[in-house]
Design an enzyme around this catalytic site. Structure first.
Site, mmCIF file in Angstrom:
data_model
loop_
_atom_site.group_PDB
_atom_site.id
_atom_site.type_symbol
_atom_site.label_atom_id
_atom_site.label_comp_id
_atom_site.label_asym_id
_atom_site.label_seq_id
_atom_site.Cartn_x
_atom_site.Cartn_y
_atom_site.Cartn_z
ATOM 1 N N ASP A 24 0.827 -1.217 0.000
ATOM 2 C CA ASP A 24 0.000 0.000 0.000
ATOM 3 C C ASP A 24 0.860 1.265 0.000
ATOM 4 O OD1 ASP A 24 -2.391 1.366 -0.011
ATOM 5 O OD2 ASP A 24 -2.554 1.425 2.180
ATOM 6 N N ASN A 72 -11.157 -2.731 -4.750
ATOM 7 C CA ASN A 72 -10.453 -1.781 -5.624
ATOM 8 C C ASN A 72 -11.219 -1.490 -6.916
ATOM 9 O OD1 ASN A 72 -7.146 -2.911 -4.567
ATOM 10 N ND2 ASN A 72 -8.276 -1.113 -3.903
HETATM 11 C C1 IPE Z 1 -5.301 -2.679 0.070
HETATM 12 O O1 IPE Z 1 -5.007 -1.358 -0.130
HETATM 13 C C2 IPE Z 1 -5.346 -3.418 -1.239
HETATM 14 C C3 IPE Z 1 -4.063 -3.582 -1.929
HETATM 15 C C4 IPE Z 1 -2.894 -3.202 -1.504
HETATM 16 C C5 IPE Z 1 -4.153 -4.261 -3.194
HETATM 17 P P1 IPE Z 1 -6.161 -0.254 -0.241
HETATM 18 O O2 IPE Z 1 -5.480 1.040 -0.477
HETATM 19 O O3 IPE Z 1 -7.172 -0.663 -1.237
HETATM 20 O O4 IPE Z 1 -6.801 -0.303 1.209
HETATM 21 P P2 IPE Z 1 -7.764 0.725 1.947
HETATM 22 O O5 IPE Z 1 -8.887 1.039 1.013
HETATM 23 O O6 IPE Z 1 -6.970 1.965 2.262
HETATM 24 O O7 IPE Z 1 -8.200 0.043 3.186
HETATM 25 C C1 IPE Z 2 -1.758 0.172 -3.287
HETATM 26 O O1 IPE Z 2 -1.475 1.530 -3.313
HETATM 27 C C2 IPE Z 2 -2.019 -0.392 -4.658
HETATM 28 C C3 IPE Z 2 -3.411 -0.841 -4.858
HETATM 29 C C4 IPE Z 2 -4.368 -0.784 -3.991
HETATM 30 C C5 IPE Z 2 -3.719 -1.398 -6.162
HETATM 31 P P1 IPE Z 2 -2.652 2.611 -3.302
HETATM 32 O O2 IPE Z 2 -3.044 2.908 -4.693
HETATM 33 O O3 IPE Z 2 -3.758 2.164 -2.408
HETATM 34 O O4 IPE Z 2 -1.893 3.846 -2.667
HETATM 35 P P2 IPE Z 2 -2.487 4.910 -1.641
HETATM 36 O O5 IPE Z 2 -2.970 4.154 -0.439
HETATM 37 O O6 IPE Z 2 -3.607 5.625 -2.334
HETATM 38 O O7 IPE Z 2 -1.327 5.791 -1.333
HETATM 39 MG MG MG Z 3 -4.101 2.444 -0.413
#
Ligand code: IPE
Ligand code: IPE
Ligand code: MG
Length: 250
Positions: A24, A72
């Site tokens: 993340d 997602n």
């Molecule tokens: C969790 O990250 C999913 C992945 C890393 C693929 P998110 O960014 O989607 O999680 P939330 O929404 O902040 O909980």
């Molecule tokens: C994780 O990084 C990747 C996926 C969830 C696919 P994010 O895209 O959630 O990054 P932040 O949390 O917005 O910084």
């Molecule tokens: Mg995230």
């Protein structure tokens, strides 16, 4: 490779044999550089490449990463399609190299809802690496812990089997590797976000503010050092754990 979910044997050396990662922080990494979020996902792929290499060098047996969650899909349409394109591109580019390194790929997750192009990419990558034995890399894609438990229960019902803990362990999405010893979440959030809800019952949790694109071998070592200092009791007392260890049971 599958072990008893509550086995402490795996971590006798102090090294987690099965590491899971919620990758993340890609979006924030990009935004802090005034770049589009897609640039963060691309950089995140480089961090994954480094992490796979570091795990191979350290002798980790299983790496399970969260690449795209059931939730997602709620992101803007362009970001979702960008992530699908990145996956397909990464597979065509990385699979031959991964295969040469002895990595076997699996893609735990719900195939429904994925385009035929993505599904065929996943199937081909899985087949192309099926003979590899050095390390398993599970890329959880369109995965959700609640989906996993529900699909497993449905499978048992269809097969007319009793719904027991043992039977569920055999049909949940990580049945081929068992439960993670260590779960790392980058990006600073202290939540599971519907990752391995069933499998993390006794997994050690490690949270770091490091954004995923900045994660590297040194960060991984920090997580391993932290893990090595944990006492995994699985419900027992410290005294029992010490006694088992001295008699060679764990
Ligand atoms: C969790 O990250 C999913 C992945 C890393 C693929 P998110 O960014 O989607 O999680 P939330 O929404 O902040 O909980
Ligand atoms: C994780 O990084 C990747 C996926 C969830 C696919 P994010 O895209 O959630 O990054 P932040 O949390 O917005 O910084
Ligand atoms: Mg995230």
């Amino acid at each position: 490779m599958s072990e008893s979910p509550l086995s402490a044997v795996a971590t006798e050396s102090g090294l987690p044999q099965h590491v899971a990662i919620v990758m993340d922080g890609n979006g924030r990494w990009a935004q802090s550089r005034h770049l589009p979020r897609a640039a963060g996902h691309k950089q995140g792929l480089d961090a994954l490449r480094l992490t796979v290499r570091a795990c191979l060098e350290r002798g980790v047996r299983v790496l399970t990463v969260f690449a795209f969650s059931s939730e997602n899909w709620n992101r803007p349409r362009e970001e979702v399609s960008g992530l699908m394109d990145l996956l397909v591109m990464a597979l065509s580019r990385e699979v031959p190299k991964l295969s040469r390194s002895g990595v076997r790929l699996f893609f735990p997750g719900n195939r429904d809802g994925l385009s035929p192009r993505v599904q065929s990419g996943l199937d081909k990558a899985q087949q192309a690496t099926a003979h590899n034995q050095k390390m398993v890399l599970n890329v959880c894609f369109n995965y959700g812990g609640r989906w996993d438990i529900a699909q497993a229960a449905r499978q048992l019902v269809v097969e007319g089997k009793e719904i027991s803990e043992g039977a569920l362990c055999e049909v949940t999405a990580l049945a081929h590797v068992g439960d993670p010893d260590l779960l790392i979440r980058t990006g600073g959030e202290m939540r599971i976000s519907n990752f391995l809800l069933w499998q993390c019952a006794y997994t050690e949790l490690y949270f770091t503010p490091c954004l995923w694109p900045d994660f590297d071998a040194a960060q991984l070592e920090r997580a391993f050092a932290d893990f090595a200092g944990r006492e995994r009791r699985f419900g027992q007392t410290s005294e029992q754990v010490a006694m088992d260890r001295s008699s060679g049971h764990a």
